[in-house]
Design an enzyme around this catalytic site. Structure first.
Site, PDB file in Angstrom:
ATOM      1  N   SER A  96      11.533  -0.683  -1.390  1.00 22.10           N
ATOM      2  CA  SER A  96      11.454  -1.852  -2.257  1.00 22.10           C
ATOM      3  C   SER A  96      12.800  -2.231  -2.858  1.00 22.10           C
ATOM      4  O   SER A  96      13.090  -3.415  -3.047  1.00 22.10           O
ATOM      5  CB  SER A  96      10.466  -1.593  -3.395  1.00 22.10           C
ATOM      6  OG  SER A  96       9.180  -1.359  -2.894  1.00 22.10           O
ATOM      7  N   GLU A  97      13.605  -1.255  -3.180  1.00 26.95           N
ATOM      8  CA  GLU A  97      14.854  -1.498  -3.893  1.00 26.95           C
ATOM      9  C   GLU A  97      16.056  -1.706  -2.976  1.00 26.95           C
ATOM     10  O   GLU A  97      16.933  -2.500  -3.288  1.00 26.95           O
ATOM     11  CB  GLU A  97      15.163  -0.329  -4.842  1.00 26.95           C
ATOM     12  CG  GLU A  97      14.140  -0.121  -5.937  1.00 26.95           C
ATOM     13  CD  GLU A  97      14.188  -1.184  -7.020  1.00 26.95           C
ATOM     14  OE1 GLU A  97      15.207  -1.903  -7.131  1.00 26.95           O
ATOM     15  OE2 GLU A  97      13.193  -1.293  -7.758  1.00 26.95           O
TER      16      GLU A  97
END
Length: 151
Positions: A14-15
C-alpha cells in the site's frame, strides 16, 4: 498478538518504499514505507532503516489494536486492523463505528466499515479504496468466531 508478515506485506504494497522524504496526499512528511514520526524535508534513509521504522510502527499499531479491541481476533483480523491503525492512526480506530461493531461481536458488520475510510484531504483516494478492500478481505479470510488471543 503481534503483526505478522501479512500485515507487513499489506503495508509495503500500500505504501511503497521511498528512501527520501516526501509529502503524502495529506501533506504529511513521510519516508520509508509510510513512516511519519520525526520526518523532515530533505531526509534520506537506507532500506534497513525503513525496515526498522516499519517494524516499530507496526508494533505501535499492534499495541493499539490489542488495547482497543475487546473481543477475540484471528491473526488475520489482527493484521488487517494493525494495517488500518498504521495508516489511519489509533484515534480513528478508537472513535470508529468499525471498532464499536467489532467490540459488540458483529464481525461481518465491522468488516463492512473498512470501505468508508477512503478519503485523503477530503477526497476519495483510489489507493485507499484498494487498501481498505485488501484489509476487509484479510479480516474476513478466516472464520470470525475463531479465538486468536486478543481478549
Amino acid at each position: 498478538m503481534q503483526p505478522t508478515q501479512a500485515a507487513i506485506d499489506l503495508v509495503k504494497a500500500s505504501e511503497g518504499l521511498r528512501l527520501s522524504s516526501y509529502q503524502d496526499d495529506a501533506g504529511i512528511w513521510t519516508i520509508g514505507w509510510g513512516h511519519t514520526a520525526d520526518v523532515i524535508e530533505g531526509m534520506a534513509i537506507t532500506e534497513q532503516q525503513a525496515l526498522d521504522f516499519l517494524a516499530a510502527d507496526l508494533s505501535v499499531a499492534g499495541n493499539a489494536v490489542s488495547a482497543l479491541v475487546k473481543v477475540s481476533l484471528t491473526q488475520s483480523q489482527f493484521d488487517a486492523l494493525a494495517d488500518f491503525v498504521f495508516n489511519e492512526g489509533e484515534g480513528h480506530l478508537r472513535s470508529s463505528t468499525l471498532l464499536r461493531l467489532l467490540n459488540a461481536g458483529q464481525y461481518q458488520a465491522a468488516a463492512a466499515q473498512f470501505k468508508f475510510w477512503n478519503l485523503a484531504a477530503g477526497q476519495v483516494e483510489p489507493g485507499l479504496v484498494t487498501r481498505r478492500a485488501k484489509e476487509a478481505a484479510l479480516f474476513l479470510s478466516t472464520p470470525a468466531n475463531v479465538s486468536g488471543g486478543v481478549a
